[in-house]
Design an enzyme around this catalytic site. Structure first.
Site, PDB file in Angstrom:
ATOM      1  N   TYR A 163       0.457  -1.331   0.081  1.00 41.41           N
ATOM      2  CA  TYR A 163       0.028  -0.096   0.041  1.00 41.41           C
ATOM      3  C   TYR A 163       0.464   1.842   0.273  1.00 41.41           C
ATOM      4  O   TYR A 163      -0.166   2.127  -0.293  1.00 41.41           O
ATOM      5  CB  TYR A 163      -0.973  -0.144   1.176  1.00 41.41           C
ATOM      6  CG  TYR A 163      -2.059  -1.347   0.951  1.00 41.41           C
ATOM      7  CD1 TYR A 163      -2.991  -0.770  -0.143  1.00 41.41           C
ATOM      8  CD2 TYR A 163      -2.106  -2.065   1.281  1.00 41.41           C
ATOM      9  CE1 TYR A 163      -4.550  -1.786  -0.180  1.00 41.41           C
ATOM     10  CE2 TYR A 163      -2.851  -3.667   1.372  1.00 41.41           C
ATOM     11  CZ  TYR A 163      -4.173  -2.694   0.428  1.00 41.41           C
ATOM     12  OH  TYR A 163      -4.761  -3.775   0.579  1.00 41.41           O
ATOM     13  N   PHE A 200      -9.989  -3.360  10.841  1.00 36.67           N
ATOM     14  CA  PHE A 200     -12.101  -3.718  10.262  1.00 36.67           C
ATOM     15  C   PHE A 200     -11.030  -4.060   9.110  1.00 36.67           C
ATOM     16  O   PHE A 200     -11.893  -4.488   8.536  1.00 36.67           O
ATOM     17  CB  PHE A 200     -11.982  -2.146  10.119  1.00 36.67           C
ATOM     18  CG  PHE A 200     -11.336  -0.875  10.114  1.00 36.67           C
ATOM     19  CD1 PHE A 200     -10.332  -1.233   8.752  1.00 36.67           C
ATOM     20  CD2 PHE A 200     -10.543  -1.057  10.399  1.00 36.67           C
ATOM     21  CE1 PHE A 200      -9.293  -0.095   8.433  1.00 36.67           C
ATOM     22  CE2 PHE A 200      -8.988   0.634  10.577  1.00 36.67           C
ATOM     23  CZ  PHE A 200      -9.029   0.651   9.518  1.00 36.67           C
TER      24      PHE A 200
END
Length: 412
Positions: free
Chosen positions: A126, A412
């Site tokens: 990322y 999450f």
């Protein structure tokens, strides 16, 4: 990397969810329980979930949750929680992930969220999309048979009791909610999110007991809690069990110490396994021998400003700061350029400027330092921040710091 011109991105429809979710299960190689599946479906924000389709074949997924994250100064800032990202092994290196990330960040900008955050299954992925490591998680394997705790005054006045996790869920969630504003990186949980802490499948237990809960009380009011499992073990007739901490929160030092002391002293155990705690977690300063705690660090939260001006203006700064950043953001070009940040402990502003730059960096570095856990000066020493005005790096590095370490309390 080749560009896949046949792939089309579409917003997920409810009737497509089962296929979308099964794609994720295959990509991550896990078999969630029916309860986990139902919770995932209930939390899915369909308007923020994308599918990449190659004709009739689903080949990629990406989603986002609408969070509010605490930033230095205590403000809760709208943040996109990037999640559910996968690409079929048959379609790797064809631009599928890049197209999903680009579309997602454009959507985040359109929604007016200054920040995007994620947890990374593979850390190497990322950075190229502008995400920098902004919070570290602390883990430990504590030898509780040989490590003692020195607790603060008032610890003995805290009452502890076992409780069924479901029965005290609301009281525990109220404790968590009161801690959110005090630490950067924490998330204000919306309805339903508290139930993730009660998931208790065999996959999550990994050979340990069902989930247990102990609450700390003072004058009948819940002031802390710990959720944990116990993994039994016997070595040559001697009990060598492990307490596996799931989560712990407390409203004051004595309540927290009472919970840690309890975990250290559970019968038939000699190890306390801790993961993903704040790097300045209080128990470290109570132990008699930190070397026997086998500390370890791991990247936890990745962050990137989606709107540099709004993000930098949303937090406060430890010391007065007036600095011009030259920002590079190839993936979100609207952030590229010079930004003047002026702020202090009361507030800040950040606007575009034509003034000469004091520091040059990419949006990835801004993401790393944003919550105050990564020093600008450290990135400067690594060559990832260039100082264009003498003294600017040290000044800004102190200003960007945080009195408490940033922490992501759950994934999450």
């Amino acid at each position: 990397m080749a560009t896949d011109l046949t792939t089309e991105l579409k917003v997920l429809r409810p009737e497509q969810w089962d296929e979308w979710w099964e794609h994720l299960v295959r990509a991550f190689g896990e078999g969630p329980s029916p309860q986990e599946r139902e919770l995932d479906r209930s939390r899915t924000e369909f308007g923020r979930s994308l599918g990449a389709w190659d004709g009739d074949e689903l080949v990629g997924t990406a989603g986002a949750f609408s969070f509010r994250m605490t930033v230095p100064g205590g403000a809760l800032v709208p943040t996109a929680g990037v999640t559910m990202v996968s690409v079929s092994a048959t379609h790797r290196r064809r631009g599928v992930l890049t197209s999903m990330m680009r579309r997602q960040l454009e959507d985040v900008r359109a929604l007016g969220e200054p920040l995007a955050a994620l947890t990374a299954s593979e850390p190497a992925i990322y950075g190229r999309f502008g995400y920098g490591v902004a919070a570290i998680g602390l883990g430990a394997e504590i030898d509780t048979a040989r490590v003692a705790l020195s607790v603060p005054p008032g610890t003995d006045a805290v009452r502890l009791r076992y409780a069924a996790p479901e029965a005290v869920l609301d009281a525990c969630e109220a404790v968590y909610a009161r801690t959110v504003a005090g630490r950067p990186g924490m998330l204000a949980r919306g309805p339903g999110w508290e139930r993730a802490a009660l998931l208790d499948s065999e996959r999550r237990r990994r050979g340990a007991s069902p989930l247990q809960c102990v609450v700390a009380e003072r004058d009948g009011v819940t002031v802390g809690y710990a959720r944990f499992r116990v993994r039994p073990s016997w070595e040559e007739g001697s009990a060598e069990g492990t307490v596996v901490l799931s989560d712990l929160a407390a409203l004051d030092a004595a309540s927290g110490a009472a919970l840690w002391r309890f975990l250290f002293g559970i019968d038939l155990t000699s190890t306390l396994s801790v993961r993903a705690r704040p790097v300045d977690d209080a128990w470290q300063y109570l132990v008699s021998d930190v070397r026997r705690c086998r500390l370890r660090l791991q990247d936890a939260l990745y962050l990137r400003p989606v709107d540099v001006g709004a993000a930098l203006a949303a937090r406060t700064y430890q010391t007065p700061v007036d600095v011009v950043f030259e920002v590079q953001d190839a993936f979100c070009p609207w952030n590229t350029g010079r930004w003047r940040l002026s702020g202090d402990a009361k507030g800040a502003s950040c606007e575009r400027t034509a003034d000469p730059a004091d520091l040059a960096l990419s949006v990835r570095e801004l993401g790393s330092v944003y919550l105050g856990g990564v020093p600008l000066a450290g990135l400067g020493a690594a060559g990832r921040v260039r100082e264009l005005r003498e003294g600017a790096l040290a000044e800004a590095s102190v200003a960007f710091g945080s009195a408490v370490a940033p922490w992501l309390p759950h994934g999450f």
